[in-house]
Design a protein around this motif. Structure first.
Motif, PDB file in Angstrom:
ATOM      1  N   GLU A   1    -107.170 -50.894 109.438  1.00  0.00           N
ATOM      2  CA  GLU A   1    -108.027 -50.641 108.275  1.00  0.00           C
ATOM      3  C   GLU A   1    -107.156 -50.583 107.011  1.00  0.00           C
ATOM      4  OE1 GLU A   1    -110.787 -47.373 108.699  1.00  0.00           O
ATOM      5  OE2 GLU A   1    -110.685 -46.985 106.554  1.00  0.00           O
ATOM      6  N   ASP A   2    -107.616 -51.264 105.979  1.00  0.00           N
ATOM      7  CA  ASP A   2    -106.869 -51.260 104.718  1.00  0.00           C
ATOM      8  C   ASP A   2    -106.903 -49.882 104.078  1.00  0.00           C
ATOM      9  OD1 ASP A   2    -108.337 -54.490 103.941  1.00  0.00           O
ATOM     10  OD2 ASP A   2    -106.621 -53.970 105.198  1.00  0.00           O
ATOM     11  N   GLN A   3    -105.742 -49.432 103.598  1.00  0.00           N
ATOM     12  CA  GLN A   3    -105.673 -48.113 102.970  1.00  0.00           C
ATOM     13  C   GLN A   3    -104.851 -48.164 101.700  1.00  0.00           C
ATOM     14  OE1 GLN A   3    -104.250 -45.287 105.968  1.00  0.00           O
ATOM     15  NE2 GLN A   3    -106.322 -44.515 106.144  1.00  0.00           N
ATOM     16  N   SER A  19     -92.815 -41.126  82.887  1.00  0.00           N
ATOM     17  CA  SER A  19     -93.004 -40.820  84.308  1.00  0.00           C
ATOM     18  C   SER A  19     -93.565 -42.049  85.023  1.00  0.00           C
ATOM     19  CB  SER A  19     -93.961 -39.633  84.461  1.00  0.00           C
ATOM     20  OG  SER A  19     -94.031 -39.220  85.821  1.00  0.00           O
ATOM     21  N   SER A  20     -93.770 -41.904  86.333  1.00  0.00           N
ATOM     22  CA  SER A  20     -94.300 -43.010  87.144  1.00  0.00           C
ATOM     23  C   SER A  20     -95.401 -42.525  88.056  1.00  0.00           C
ATOM     24  CB  SER A  20     -93.185 -43.626  87.998  1.00  0.00           C
ATOM     25  OG  SER A  20     -92.195 -44.212  87.200  1.00  0.00           O
ATOM     26  N   LEU A  21     -96.392 -43.380  88.248  1.00  0.00           N
ATOM     27  CA  LEU A  21     -97.452 -43.147  89.212  1.00  0.00           C
ATOM     28  C   LEU A  21     -97.223 -44.073  90.400  1.00  0.00           C
ATOM     29  CD1 LEU A  21    -100.535 -43.241  86.786  1.00  0.00           C
ATOM     30  CD2 LEU A  21     -98.873 -41.408  87.162  1.00  0.00           C
ATOM     31  N   ASN A  22     -97.560 -43.568  91.587  1.00  0.00           N
ATOM     32  CA  ASN A  22     -97.305 -44.336  92.802  1.00  0.00           C
ATOM     33  C   ASN A  22     -98.590 -44.779  93.483  1.00  0.00           C
ATOM     34  OD1 ASN A  22     -96.962 -44.006  96.073  1.00  0.00           O
ATOM     35  ND2 ASN A  22     -95.248 -45.087  95.118  1.00  0.00           N
ATOM     36  N   CYS A  23     -98.546 -45.982  94.054  1.00  0.00           N
ATOM     37  CA  CYS A  23     -99.657 -46.501  94.841  1.00  0.00           C
ATOM     38  C   CYS A  23     -99.063 -47.124  96.099  1.00  0.00           C
ATOM     39  CB  CYS A  23    -100.435 -47.540  94.044  1.00  0.00           C
ATOM     40  SG  CYS A  23    -101.652 -48.471  95.012  1.00  0.00           S
ATOM     41  N   SER A  24     -99.283 -46.498  97.242  1.00  0.00           N
ATOM     42  CA  SER A  24     -98.804 -47.084  98.497  1.00  0.00           C
ATOM     43  C   SER A  24     -99.988 -47.691  99.241  1.00  0.00           C
ATOM     44  CB  SER A  24     -98.085 -46.042  99.359  1.00  0.00           C
ATOM     45  OG  SER A  24     -98.977 -45.011  99.708  1.00  0.00           O
ATOM     46  N   TYR A  25     -99.746 -48.788  99.944  1.00  0.00           N
ATOM     47  CA  TYR A  25    -100.864 -49.484 100.569  1.00  0.00           C
ATOM     48  C   TYR A  25    -100.488 -50.028 101.937  1.00  0.00           C
ATOM     49  CZ  TYR A  25     -98.397 -53.652  98.928  1.00  0.00           C
ATOM     50  OH  TYR A  25     -97.450 -54.624  98.690  1.00  0.00           O
ATOM     51  N   THR A  26    -101.481 -50.116 102.791  1.00  0.00           N
ATOM     52  CA  THR A  26    -101.339 -50.840 104.052  1.00  0.00           C
ATOM     53  C   THR A  26    -102.520 -51.793 104.113  1.00  0.00           C
ATOM     54  OG1 THR A  26    -102.538 -49.090 105.202  1.00  0.00           O
ATOM     55  CG2 THR A  26    -100.145 -48.993 105.283  1.00  0.00           C
TER      56      THR A  26
END
Lengths: 113, 114
Positions: A1-3, A19-26
């Motif tokens: 499942e895509d996350q 600063s930095s914002l993070n986006c992790s994905y599978t």
């Protein structure tokens, strides 16, 4: 499942504090990663699309980067008007054979003067 | 160029009622997608229409339905409303959908179910 997972959930900065914002994905078969900005009471507004690892895009004080597992939205010397919720989304194929966007829950950014 | 227009902006309904929301895409855009946005779940995909055909559907119950007209305008309908259906419903359009062109969102319809 895509996350898609975004962190932090909320971030408070002083004006000028980068600063930095993070986006992790599978996702299987990433076709594109999108960043949006959403102001209260409004719909998301498109910022960037990134297609492949190593790619970078810039717009004013914002720079988005992409690796094979995550994306960062760097905010340089932010101003109060940068306060908004920033949403990350990945485009991937569904069983229909057509693709759609799966969104993270967003990072709420507040920049104080 | 006019943006995506959603009507009405606000709706208050009672449990058990049904509701219809409307979306006019950007001129020339043939793909229309609908999303539900809640504080707990974020944006969740409902469905996508292209040339009057539903191409994609998210994991929502059959009470949620939609359609698209020949002029690309779209409507979504929610029947037998539940309290949990309270949300911001967002419509987005793109020229063809399914490619890498970004979605352009309207400002949504805020639905409150009491």
């Amino acid at each position: 499942e895509d996350q898609v997972t975004q962190s932090p959930e909320a971030l408070r900065l002083q004006e000028g504090e980068s600063s930095s914002l993070n986006c992790s994905y599978t996702v299987s078969g990433l076709r594109g990663l999108f960043w949006y900005r959403q102001d209260p009471g409004k719909g998301p507004e498109f910022l960037f699309t990134l297609y492949s690892a190593g790619e970078e895009k810039e717009k004013e004080r914002l720079k988005a980067t992409l690796t094979k597992k995550e994306s960062f939205l760097h905010i340089t010397a932010p101003k109060p008007e940068d306060s908004a919720t920033y949403l990350c989304a990945v485009q991937a194929f569904m069983n229909s054979g057509y693709s759609t966007l799966t969104f993270g829950k967003g990072t709420m950014l507040l920049v104080s003067p | 160029k006019a943006g995506v227009t959603q009507t009405p902006r606000y709706l208050i309904k009672t449990r058990g009622q049904q509701v219809t929301l409307s979306c006019s895409p950007i001129s020339g855009h043939r793909s229309v997608s609908w999303y539900q946005q809640t504080p707990g779940q974020g944006l969740q995909f409902l469905f996508e229409y292209f040339s009057e055909t539903q191409r994609n559907k998210g994991n929502f119950p059959g009470r949620f339905s939609g359609r698209q007209f020949s002029n690309s305008r779209s409507e979504m309908n929610v029947s037998t409303l539940e309290l949990g259906d309270s949300a911001l419903y967002l419509c987005a359009s793109s020229p063809t959908g399914g490619d890498n062109s970004p979605l352009h969102f309207g400002n949504g319809t805020r639905l409150t179910v009491t």
